[in-house]
Each structure stands twice: as C-alpha cells, then as structure tokens.
Design a protein around this motif. Structure first.
Motif, mmCIF file in Angstrom:
data_model
loop_
_atom_site.group_PDB
_atom_site.id
_atom_site.type_symbol
_atom_site.label_atom_id
_atom_site.label_comp_id
_atom_site.label_asym_id
_atom_site.label_seq_id
_atom_site.Cartn_x
_atom_site.Cartn_y
_atom_site.Cartn_z
ATOM 1 N N LYS A 177 0.820 -1.214 0.000
ATOM 2 C CA LYS A 177 0.000 0.000 0.000
ATOM 3 C C LYS A 177 0.857 1.269 0.000
ATOM 4 N N THR A 178 1.837 1.318 0.921
ATOM 5 C CA THR A 178 2.689 2.510 1.012
ATOM 6 C C THR A 178 3.495 2.700 -0.266
ATOM 7 N N THR A 179 4.005 1.600 -0.801
ATOM 8 C CA THR A 179 4.771 1.676 -2.042
ATOM 9 C C THR A 179 3.897 2.223 -3.172
ATOM 10 N N LEU A 180 2.653 1.767 -3.246
ATOM 11 C CA LEU A 180 1.735 2.284 -4.267
ATOM 12 C C LEU A 180 1.514 3.786 -4.070
ATOM 13 N N GLY A 181 1.294 4.192 -2.818
ATOM 14 C CA GLY A 181 1.105 5.611 -2.510
ATOM 15 C C GLY A 181 2.296 6.444 -2.946
ATOM 16 N N LYS A 182 3.498 5.954 -2.660
ATOM 17 C CA LYS A 182 4.707 6.703 -3.010
ATOM 18 C C LYS A 182 4.914 6.767 -4.524
ATOM 19 N N LEU A 183 4.541 5.699 -5.213
ATOM 20 C CA LEU A 183 4.631 5.714 -6.680
ATOM 21 C C LEU A 183 3.687 6.777 -7.241
ATOM 22 N N ILE A 184 2.465 6.831 -6.711
ATOM 23 C CA ILE A 184 1.473 7.802 -7.186
ATOM 24 C C ILE A 184 1.954 9.229 -6.927
ATOM 25 N N LEU A 185 2.649 9.424 -5.804
ATOM 26 C CA LEU A 185 3.160 10.751 -5.447
ATOM 27 C C LEU A 185 4.445 11.108 -6.195
ATOM 28 N N GLY A 186 4.993 10.152 -6.930
ATOM 29 C CA GLY A 186 6.244 10.409 -7.634
ATOM 30 C C GLY A 186 7.456 10.307 -6.723
ATOM 31 N N LEU A 187 7.310 9.681 -5.570
ATOM 32 C CA LEU A 187 8.426 9.545 -4.623
ATOM 33 C C LEU A 187 9.247 8.289 -4.895
ATOM 34 N N HIS A 188 8.702 7.376 -5.685
ATOM 35 C CA HIS A 188 9.427 6.201 -6.171
ATOM 36 C C HIS A 188 9.340 6.216 -7.690
ATOM 37 N N ALA A 189 10.394 5.722 -8.353
ATOM 38 C CA ALA A 189 10.309 5.521 -9.798
ATOM 39 C C ALA A 189 9.799 4.101 -10.045
ATOM 40 N N PRO A 190 8.824 3.930 -10.951
ATOM 41 C CA PRO A 190 8.326 2.576 -11.228
ATOM 42 C C PRO A 190 9.405 1.702 -11.863
ATOM 43 N N THR A 191 9.365 0.408 -11.585
ATOM 44 C CA THR A 191 10.209 -0.555 -12.270
ATOM 45 C C THR A 191 9.678 -0.759 -13.693
ATOM 46 N N GLU A 192 8.349 -0.734 -13.784
ATOM 47 C CA GLU A 192 7.675 -0.899 -15.072
ATOM 48 C C GLU A 192 6.313 -0.230 -14.978
ATOM 49 N N GLY A 193 5.734 0.097 -16.134
ATOM 50 C CA GLY A 193 4.385 0.647 -16.138
ATOM 51 C C GLY A 193 4.376 2.169 -16.122
ATOM 52 N N THR A 194 3.175 2.734 -16.196
ATOM 53 C CA THR A 194 3.053 4.182 -16.312
ATOM 54 C C THR A 194 2.009 4.742 -15.347
ATOM 55 N N ILE A 195 2.249 5.997 -14.954
ATOM 56 C CA ILE A 195 1.266 6.746 -14.192
ATOM 57 C C ILE A 195 1.032 8.044 -14.939
ATOM 58 N N ASP A 196 -0.185 8.207 -15.428
ATOM 59 C CA ASP A 196 -0.514 9.370 -16.248
ATOM 60 C C ASP A 196 -1.355 10.339 -15.428
ATOM 61 N N TYR A 197 -0.831 11.546 -15.246
ATOM 62 C CA TYR A 197 -1.532 12.533 -14.424
ATOM 63 C C TYR A 197 -2.483 13.402 -15.243
ATOM 64 N N ARG A 198 -2.951 12.864 -16.342
ATOM 65 C CA ARG A 198 -3.968 13.534 -17.141
ATOM 66 C C ARG A 198 -3.698 15.017 -17.380
ATOM 67 N N GLY A 199 -2.667 15.267 -18.146
ATOM 68 C CA GLY A 199 -2.429 16.635 -18.561
ATOM 69 C C GLY A 199 -1.592 17.440 -17.582
ATOM 70 N N HIS A 200 -1.377 16.887 -16.408
ATOM 71 C CA HIS A 200 -0.543 17.613 -15.456
ATOM 72 C C HIS A 200 0.860 17.038 -15.494
ATOM 73 N N ASP A 201 1.827 17.866 -15.117
ATOM 74 C CA ASP A 201 3.224 17.480 -15.270
ATOM 75 C C ASP A 201 3.628 16.276 -14.443
ATOM 76 N N THR A 202 3.599 16.441 -13.145
ATOM 77 C CA THR A 202 4.017 15.337 -12.287
ATOM 78 C C THR A 202 3.064 15.253 -11.115
ATOM 79 N N GLY A 203 3.095 14.123 -10.447
ATOM 80 C CA GLY A 203 2.270 13.949 -9.267
ATOM 81 C C GLY A 203 2.628 14.940 -8.176
ATOM 82 N N ARG A 204 3.891 15.246 -8.083
ATOM 83 C CA ARG A 204 4.377 16.054 -6.969
ATOM 84 C C ARG A 204 3.787 17.445 -6.946
ATOM 85 N N MET A 205 3.639 18.050 -8.126
ATOM 86 C CA MET A 205 3.134 19.412 -8.206
ATOM 87 C C MET A 205 1.690 19.508 -7.747
ATOM 88 N N GLN A 206 0.934 18.427 -7.974
ATOM 89 C CA GLN A 206 -0.522 18.511 -7.824
ATOM 90 C C GLN A 206 -1.025 17.779 -6.593
#
Ligand code: ADP
Ligand code: MG
Length: 316
Positions: free
Chosen positions: A54-83
């Motif tokens: 759970k925590t690892t997923l949260g950190k990936l969504i926040l951009g605090l971890h880089a994924p090993t594979e796969g993508t996180i698309d913030y729908r038009g926004h730059d990065t998770g961290r800004m928003q």
C-alpha cells in the motif's frame, strides 16, 4: 467519469541480497502489475494487510518512487508532486521539529507560483489552521508542543493549504487513540465534503476505509484483487481474500474452520506456485486453472471488478 490519475501495468521491484543464495540478488515484488484509475472528487480506499504494498503504491502515485515498469498518467498535469500532497502515519517524522506551525504550513504555499507573499500568507494559514481545529495562538509553536492528534491536524493543514488535486493519506490515524482517531476521521470527512479534491486513503483497517471512502481497492501481495463501490463491497464481496478481510469478526462455523485449517497446512508447500493466482495457496474456492494462469480482470457489474477465475467461471 473524469479520471485524474491513470495507472497502467505498474510494477515496483526492490532488490534483495540473499545470504542463502550466496549474495545473489532476488526481487521483492512490492507492486506487481497494477491498473487503477483515480477519479476526480472521489475518496478511494486502498486496503490490505501489512506488507501488501500500500505505502509503495502511494509513493509511486506521489512520484516519490520511480516505477520498475508501467506508467502513471496525471492527465495533462506534469508530475504527481506538483498537484498532490501526503499525510503519513507518523507526523513526527514528517514535520520538521525546528519549524513552527506557521513555517510548516507556509512551505507548500511558497512552492506554488503566483501565491501572494506577506499578509496574504498569514491570513491563508490562519484560515487553514482554524479549518483543521487549531487556533491562532498555536501558530508559532513547535511540533513537540502538541499531542499526536494535534500534530496530525498540522500535517493535514499542510497537505490542504496549497489546494492540491489529490491527497494521499497513508494510515493517518493508525498511531492514535480510538477517540482521537474518530475526531481526525470526522475532520477528513468534513474537509472533503463534496469538493473536487480526490483522496487516496490507505489503511489496513477496513472499518476506517468504509467510513471515509466512496470506492475501495483491495490489495493482496502487490496486486489489486478487487475494486468496488463502498457499499457494494460490503454487501457482495467477490474475491475470497476480500471475504476473508470482511469476516474479521469470528463466525463459528465448524466446516469453514476445518477447511481453513486444512488450507493453512497446505499453504507452506504450495507457496511456490509462481505462475497462477497469488491467493491460490489460501483460497477455499480455487480451481485447477488458478494454479496455471494469473486471473484477469473480470467486471462482475458496473464499477465492480475482481481478479478471480472462480468468480469469472461461475458467472460465464
Ligand atoms: N524502500 C524499500 N526498499 C526495499 N523494500 C521495500 C521498500 N519499501 C517497501 N519495501 C518492501 O515492499 C513490500 C511492501 O511494503 P509496503 O509498501 O510498505 O507495504 P504496506 O504499506 O502495505 O505495509 C514489503 O515487503 C516491504 O518490505
Ligand atoms: Mg504502509
């Protein structure tokens, strides 16, 4: 539906040096292939036992971890961290002990471009502190001068002050007394209201998630096994692991108990199943196919998906 974060095929593997294997590196598959949408304005609960990722997923969504594979698309926004912003379980480790409440809450404002300085800050911060139940005279105190519940209020103030698109709450009430926990949960519910803000609310406690969230994703060993609307999950849990989580209240059912004991005994030698379903060794409704192929997503009804061969085959 309007999704603000779209997650596809997400994996996060951590390297593990194994003594037993003469220093050879193996992988801890903390997140092992997750697809998930976070909708605008929803309170999405992520529930699962300790170590499920759970925590690892949260950190990936926040951009605090880089994924090993796969993508996180913030729908038009730059990065998770800004928003986004985050509230962790232990506010002591996330609040700088040398900063006053004022400075702690001011920091996110300063990193947002276009915010007025000076007087503007003071009023904004005061308003936010009032909103979370803290007073003006507490503004220039330090974290150690507050109780655990109050420190969590400071962390919440900091998380909402710059008006993020979404907030990740990672077990925000886990370390608190039950009565304080209830106060904080009520505050979070109030703050959310009908706003456009999205919550990702992580907890091992399904009761907490039920109280706060509109939709729930159930995690087991790095995977999501079921996603459903809140009420629907409690009325009609489909995955055997979800059923297990929901049956935390012990029900004396002799047949079921002896079945569980039998399965736990077998679990050890069957844990080696690597191709099939991650829940195979514990599953009371498993089929042969479950040993061979990982389950695919099966949409049981609109908005209710489960990763389970037995459920899928039953309804075909
Ligand atoms: N930074 C890290 N380095 C190595 N392993 C990690 C790291 N963070 C988490 N893990 C491992 O990943 C798995 C999932 O952990 P975590 O995401 O913290 O689970 P949860 O929050 O559900 O308890 C665990 O086996 C944990 O030991
Ligand atoms: Mg955790």
């Amino acid at each position: 539906m309007d999704s603000i974060v779209s997650i596809r095929g997400l994996k996060k593997y951590f390297p593990v040096k194994s003594e037993a294997l003469f220093g050879k590196t193996t992988w801890n598959k903390a997140i092992d292939g997750i697809d998930l949408e976070i909708q605008r304005g929803e309170a999405l609960g992520v529930v699962g036992e300790s170590g499920s990722g759970k925590t690892t997923l949260g950190k990936l969504i926040l951009g605090l971890h880089a994924p090993t594979e796969g993508t996180i698309d913030y729908r038009g926004h730059d990065t998770g961290r800004m928003q986004s912003s985050v509230v962790f379980q232990d506010p002591f480790s996330s609040l700088n002990p040398r900063q006053t409440v004022f400075d702690i809450v001011k920091e996110p404002l300063e990193s947002v471009r276009g915010t007025r300085r000076g007087q503007g800050f003071r009023q904004t911060i005061l308003d936010i502190l009032n909103l979370v139940g803290l007073s003006e005279e507490q503004m220039f105190r330090y974290p150690h001068e507050f109780s655990g519940g109050q420190r969590q209020r400071i962390a919440i103030a900091r998380a909402i002050v710059a008006k993020p698109l979404f907030i990740v709450f990672d077990e925000p009430t886990s370390g608190l007394d039950v009565s304080v926990q209830a106060q904080i949960l009520n505050l979070l519910k109030e703050l959310k209201g009908n706003s456009d803000l999205s919550y990702v609310f992580i907890s091992h406690n399904i009761g907490v998630v039920k109280y706060i969230c509109s939709r729930i994703a159930v995690m087991y060993r790095g995977k999501i096994v079921e996603t459903s609307g809140n009420q629907e999950l409690f009325d009609n849990p489909l995955h055997p692991y979800s059923q297990h989580l929901l049956s935390a209240v012990p029900v004396i059912d002799e047949t079921r108990m002896s079945k569980i004991i039998e399965f736990e005994a077998k679990a050890a030698d069957e844990a080696a199943v690597s191709n099939g379903c991650i829940y195979y060794s514990k599953c009371p409704i498993r089929r042969d196919i479950c040993r061979e192929k990982p389950p695919q997503r099966f949409d049981a009804t609109e908005g209710h998906s489960v990763y389970c061969w037995a459920r899928e085959l039953d309804q075909r």
